[in-house]
Every structure is written in C-alpha cells, then in structure tokens.
Scaffold this motif. Sequence first.
Motif, PDB file in Angstrom:
ATOM      1  N   GLY A  14       0.819  -1.216   0.000  1.00 54.22           N
ATOM      2  CA  GLY A  14       0.000   0.000   0.000  1.00 54.22           C
ATOM      3  C   GLY A  14       0.848   1.259   0.000  1.00 54.22           C
ATOM      4  O   GLY A  14       0.566   2.217  -0.724  1.00 54.22           O
ATOM      5  N   VAL A  15       1.905   1.279   0.794  1.00 45.98           N
ATOM      6  CA  VAL A  15       2.785   2.443   0.838  1.00 45.98           C
ATOM      7  C   VAL A  15       3.475   2.642  -0.509  1.00 45.98           C
ATOM      8  O   VAL A  15       3.571   3.762  -1.017  1.00 45.98           O
ATOM      9  N   ILE A  16       3.940   1.579  -1.106  1.00 46.83           N
ATOM     10  CA  ILE A  16       4.590   1.674  -2.425  1.00 46.83           C
ATOM     11  C   ILE A  16       3.609   2.189  -3.474  1.00 46.83           C
ATOM     12  O   ILE A  16       3.936   3.078  -4.260  1.00 46.83           O
ATOM     13  N   LEU A  17       2.389   1.690  -3.482  1.00 46.50           N
ATOM     14  CA  LEU A  17       1.379   2.155  -4.433  1.00 46.50           C
ATOM     15  C   LEU A  17       1.033   3.625  -4.206  1.00 46.50           C
ATOM     16  O   LEU A  17       0.831   4.378  -5.160  1.00 46.50           O
ATOM     17  N   PHE A  18       0.985   4.037  -2.945  1.00 42.68           N
ATOM     18  CA  PHE A  18       0.709   5.435  -2.633  1.00 42.68           C
ATOM     19  C   PHE A  18       1.762   6.347  -3.256  1.00 42.68           C
ATOM     20  O   PHE A  18       1.439   7.345  -3.891  1.00 42.68           O
ATOM     21  N   ILE A  20       3.795   5.678  -5.758  1.00 44.49           N
ATOM     22  CA  ILE A  20       3.729   5.596  -7.225  1.00 44.49           C
ATOM     23  C   ILE A  20       2.589   6.458  -7.746  1.00 44.49           C
ATOM     24  O   ILE A  20       2.757   7.233  -8.689  1.00 44.49           O
ATOM     25  N   LEU A  21       1.396   6.353  -7.147  1.00 47.65           N
ATOM     26  CA  LEU A  21       0.258   7.167  -7.575  1.00 47.65           C
ATOM     27  C   LEU A  21       0.519   8.650  -7.376  1.00 47.65           C
ATOM     28  O   LEU A  21       0.128   9.481  -8.191  1.00 47.65           O
ATOM     29  N   ARG A  22       1.210   8.981  -6.307  1.00 48.94           N
ATOM     30  CA  ARG A  22       1.522  10.385  -6.055  1.00 48.94           C
ATOM     31  C   ARG A  22       2.417  10.950  -7.151  1.00 48.94           C
ATOM     32  O   ARG A  22       2.225  12.073  -7.601  1.00 48.94           O
ATOM     33  N   LYS A  23       3.378  10.181  -7.592  1.00 46.65           N
ATOM     34  CA  LYS A  23       4.250  10.623  -8.686  1.00 46.65           C
ATOM     35  C   LYS A  23       3.466  10.721  -9.996  1.00 46.65           C
ATOM     36  O   LYS A  23       3.612  11.680 -10.743  1.00 46.65           O
ATOM     37  N   VAL A  24       2.639   9.731 -10.276  1.00 45.56           N
ATOM     38  CA  VAL A  24       1.874   9.707 -11.530  1.00 45.56           C
ATOM     39  C   VAL A  24       0.870  10.852 -11.578  1.00 45.56           C
ATOM     40  O   VAL A  24       0.680  11.489 -12.614  1.00 45.56           O
ATOM     41  N   MET A  25       0.241  11.171 -10.452  1.00 40.92           N
ATOM     42  CA  MET A  25      -0.789  12.208 -10.416  1.00 40.92           C
ATOM     43  C   MET A  25      -0.190  13.609 -10.375  1.00 40.92           C
ATOM     44  O   MET A  25      -0.910  14.592 -10.357  1.00 40.92           O
ATOM     45  N   GLY A  26       1.113  13.731 -10.351  1.00 42.42           N
ATOM     46  CA  GLY A  26       1.746  15.046 -10.398  1.00 42.42           C
ATOM     47  C   GLY A  26       1.603  15.810  -9.104  1.00 42.42           C
ATOM     48  O   GLY A  26       1.098  16.915  -9.086  1.00 42.42           O
ATOM     49  N   ALA A  27       2.056  15.235  -8.018  1.00 44.45           N
ATOM     50  CA  ALA A  27       1.926  15.876  -6.719  1.00 44.45           C
ATOM     51  C   ALA A  27       2.928  17.012  -6.513  1.00 44.45           C
ATOM     52  O   ALA A  27       2.924  17.641  -5.482  1.00 44.45           O
TER      53      ALA A  27
END
Length: 115
Positions: A14-18, A20-27
């Motif tokens: 879950g932490v790894i996916l978080f 990855i999604l944060r990078k993909v979503m342009g945080a």
Amino acid sequence: MKVLLWALGLIVIGVILFYILRKVMGAEVSSIQKEMAYGPFVIRAEASTGKTFNANYGMVAQTSIRYSIWYAGKPLVFPHSLQTDTGLAFLWRVYGLADAPEPTLLAGKAFTCCT
C-alpha cells in the motif's frame, strides 16, 4: 504469525502504491512569487499550485495564494488568534484603499464561525 506477515506485506504494498500514484498524479507543487509596492508597504504574494483530492471530483488542481505585508523590510506580525482560527496561517487577501488620505491596506483572512 502468518496473518501478521500478510498484514505487514499488504501495508508495504500500500505504501509503495501510494508513492507511485503520487508521482503519476503530479503531486509536485509549482510556486510563483510577486512583490507589489504600495506606499511604504510591500505586499508579497505567493501562488502555489498542486494536486489535491476532492471528494466530489477526485484529483483536482488547486491554487492557493498566500499574502504577507512588509513594512521597513520586516513582515507585519498579526495577532496569534488571526493565525490559528482557520488552520490557515496566512492572509488570503490584501487590498489597497486607493481613496484613503494615507496609504492604507485592508488585509483579510478566511474564518469559520459556528451558529
């Protein structure tokens, strides 16, 4: 013991996916600063844009503008209650009163009130 290992594995995934999604979503947050002189005052505005989650629309871009007022090279300090009443520790609007006999600023901060 197996349940604990599975739970730990799911937390790590879950932490790894978080991240990855944060990078993909342009945080990443972009920021622009601007200074404006008004009489003896300097108004500094900083606009920050980044992604945030909105319960109605999902991931959205949000821009926050924070103002500060400087006089004689030092920032004006406002009362502590102004800084903590909403969770925002900055001014959200500053207006120059053009018809005032002396340079006058009107500074505002959002607040919440209960009825």
